[in-house]
Scaffold this motif. Structure first.
Motif, mmCIF file in Angstrom:
data_model
loop_
_atom_site.group_PDB
_atom_site.id
_atom_site.type_symbol
_atom_site.label_atom_id
_atom_site.label_comp_id
_atom_site.label_asym_id
_atom_site.label_seq_id
_atom_site.Cartn_x
_atom_site.Cartn_y
_atom_site.Cartn_z
ATOM 1 N N VAL A 212 41.530 36.917 50.592
ATOM 2 C CA VAL A 212 42.706 36.419 49.880
ATOM 3 C C VAL A 212 42.535 36.773 48.411
ATOM 4 O O VAL A 212 41.444 36.581 47.850
ATOM 5 N N VAL A 213 43.589 37.276 47.764
ATOM 6 C CA VAL A 213 43.465 37.731 46.383
ATOM 7 C C VAL A 213 44.425 36.970 45.473
ATOM 8 O O VAL A 213 45.516 36.566 45.899
ATOM 9 N N ASN A 214 43.988 36.779 44.236
ATOM 10 C CA ASN A 214 44.845 36.231 43.190
ATOM 11 C C ASN A 214 45.653 37.400 42.622
ATOM 12 O O ASN A 214 45.075 38.344 42.062
ATOM 13 N N SER A 219 44.921 44.955 39.426
ATOM 14 C CA SER A 219 45.290 46.008 38.470
ATOM 15 C C SER A 219 46.301 46.962 39.088
ATOM 16 O O SER A 219 47.401 47.154 38.566
ATOM 17 N N HIS A 220 45.944 47.570 40.213
ATOM 18 C CA HIS A 220 46.870 48.475 40.887
ATOM 19 C C HIS A 220 46.457 48.631 42.339
ATOM 20 O O HIS A 220 45.371 48.199 42.749
ATOM 21 N N VAL A 221 47.340 49.235 43.106
ATOM 22 C CA VAL A 221 47.144 49.399 44.546
ATOM 23 C C VAL A 221 47.130 50.888 44.872
ATOM 24 O O VAL A 221 47.985 51.638 44.399
ATOM 25 N N VAL A 222 46.166 51.302 45.666
ATOM 26 C CA VAL A 222 46.088 52.692 46.125
ATOM 27 C C VAL A 222 46.335 52.704 47.625
ATOM 28 O O VAL A 222 45.599 52.054 48.387
ATOM 29 N N ARG A 230 44.098 49.850 49.232
ATOM 30 C CA ARG A 230 42.955 49.269 48.528
ATOM 31 C C ARG A 230 43.441 48.661 47.233
ATOM 32 O O ARG A 230 44.262 49.259 46.515
ATOM 33 N N LEU A 231 42.926 47.485 46.923
ATOM 34 C CA LEU A 231 43.290 46.823 45.684
ATOM 35 C C LEU A 231 42.212 47.055 44.634
ATOM 36 O O LEU A 231 41.025 46.864 44.891
ATOM 37 N N HIS A 232 42.636 47.464 43.429
ATOM 38 C CA HIS A 232 41.744 47.563 42.281
ATOM 39 C C HIS A 232 42.001 46.347 41.392
ATOM 40 O O HIS A 232 43.162 45.992 41.140
ATOM 41 N N LEU A 233 40.947 45.724 40.928
ATOM 42 C CA LEU A 233 41.070 44.511 40.130
ATOM 43 C C LEU A 233 40.907 44.819 38.642
ATOM 44 O O LEU A 233 40.288 45.809 38.258
ATOM 45 N N ASP A 238 35.069 45.761 42.236
ATOM 46 C CA ASP A 238 35.291 45.544 43.659
ATOM 47 C C ASP A 238 36.594 46.195 44.110
ATOM 48 O O ASP A 238 37.621 46.111 43.412
ATOM 49 N N LEU A 239 36.574 46.795 45.282
ATOM 50 C CA LEU A 239 37.785 47.301 45.926
ATOM 51 C C LEU A 239 38.047 46.433 47.145
ATOM 52 O O LEU A 239 37.181 46.279 48.013
ATOM 53 N N LEU A 240 39.235 45.860 47.208
ATOM 54 C CA LEU A 240 39.565 44.954 48.296
ATOM 55 C C LEU A 240 40.458 45.653 49.318
ATOM 56 O O LEU A 240 41.454 46.282 48.954
#
Length: 253
Positions: A212-214, A219-222, A230-233, A238-240
């Motif tokens: 679960v992410v806040n 930052s951005h989504v790839v 993948r989520l960049h924070l 960390d890559l989520l």
């Protein structure tokens, strides 16, 4: 109150916790008869209607119909005790003076106090107060703080400071940062599935069965293959992972 002995129902989606509470009640209140156990709020209401026990021990967080919904359906027909892993619910309920509470893991001393109050109410045939306003308040209040273990220490973490939460077997790993930007990771004893329902859905979204992410931390989504991403924070390397089931959260509006 039952003519022969008081009766009770226990509702919790964790079988081990249901059985543990039943054993503790057998020691603290031998006269109490546990007439039913339920895995969720729907079962709790059904078994209450069939058996009308005097006391209902309801876990606040259960799949489907939760303890709050079950208490609303049962209303003033039984003494309600909320069982919760979250002190926030316990304090609010206790301050109202209308219901009692137990915090997991249930401590014998606290259970003894609860039993004494329930026995007094049943002897006096005290009816339950109107729980409507309290239950409405509980159902719309989101979690604000977490108690997390960091080594031998326990830290209070503001939910707004959390970047993401990741399932770690029966626990949840919390990645957080304070106002200075300094952060870390900590373990919370509550499973992720129980925390999700208490987080503000406008701020926290599930992106994977175990993550679960806040949204404020993203930052951005790839985009990846097969409708994954993948989520960049903003402040972490960390890559989520975002699974196909949840990638719709990040599609252009």
């Amino acid at each position: 109150m039952s003519a022969i002995s008081p009766t009770a129902l226990i509702a919790d989606d964790e079988p081990l916790l249901r059985r543990a509470l039943a054993r503790q009640l057998a020691d603290a209140w031998p006269e109490l008869e546990i007439v039913a156990q339920a895995r969720n709020g729907r079962e709790a209401v059904e078994r209450f209607e069939a058996l009308t026990p005097d006391v209902c021990f309801l876990d606040v967080h259960m799949p489907g119909l939760d303890g709050i919904d079950a208490a609303r359906a049962i209303g003033q027909r039984a003494q309600i005790v909320f069982v919760t892993a979250f002190d926030r619910y316990a304090v609010q309920a206790f301050e109202q003076g209308a219901i009692d509470y137990l915090v997991k893991p249930v401590e014998p001393a606290r259970l003894a106090d609860t039993v004494a109050r329930l026995q007094a109410r049943l002897r006096a045939q005290t009816s339950m107060a109107d729980l409507g306003p309290l239950l409405q308040h509980l159902s719309r209040t989101h979690l604000r703080w977490l108690r997390a273990s960091i080594g031998n220490d326990v830290r209070l973490i503001a939910v707004e400071d959390i970047d993401y939460l990741r399932s770690d077997e029966k626990y949840t790993r919390v990645a957080w940062r304070d106002d200075s930007g300094k952060g870390g990771e900590a373990l919370v004893r509550t499973p992720l599935k129980d925390l999700i329902a208490q987080l503000d859905p406008a701020q926290f979204v599930q992106v994977h069965r175990a993550v679960v992410v806040n949204l404020r931390a993203v930052s951005h989504v790839v985009r990846g293959e097969n409708e994954t991403a993948r989520l960049h924070l903003k402040a972490r390397t960390d890559l989520l992972p975002v699974s196909r089931r949840y990638v719709h959260h990040f599609r252009p509006g």
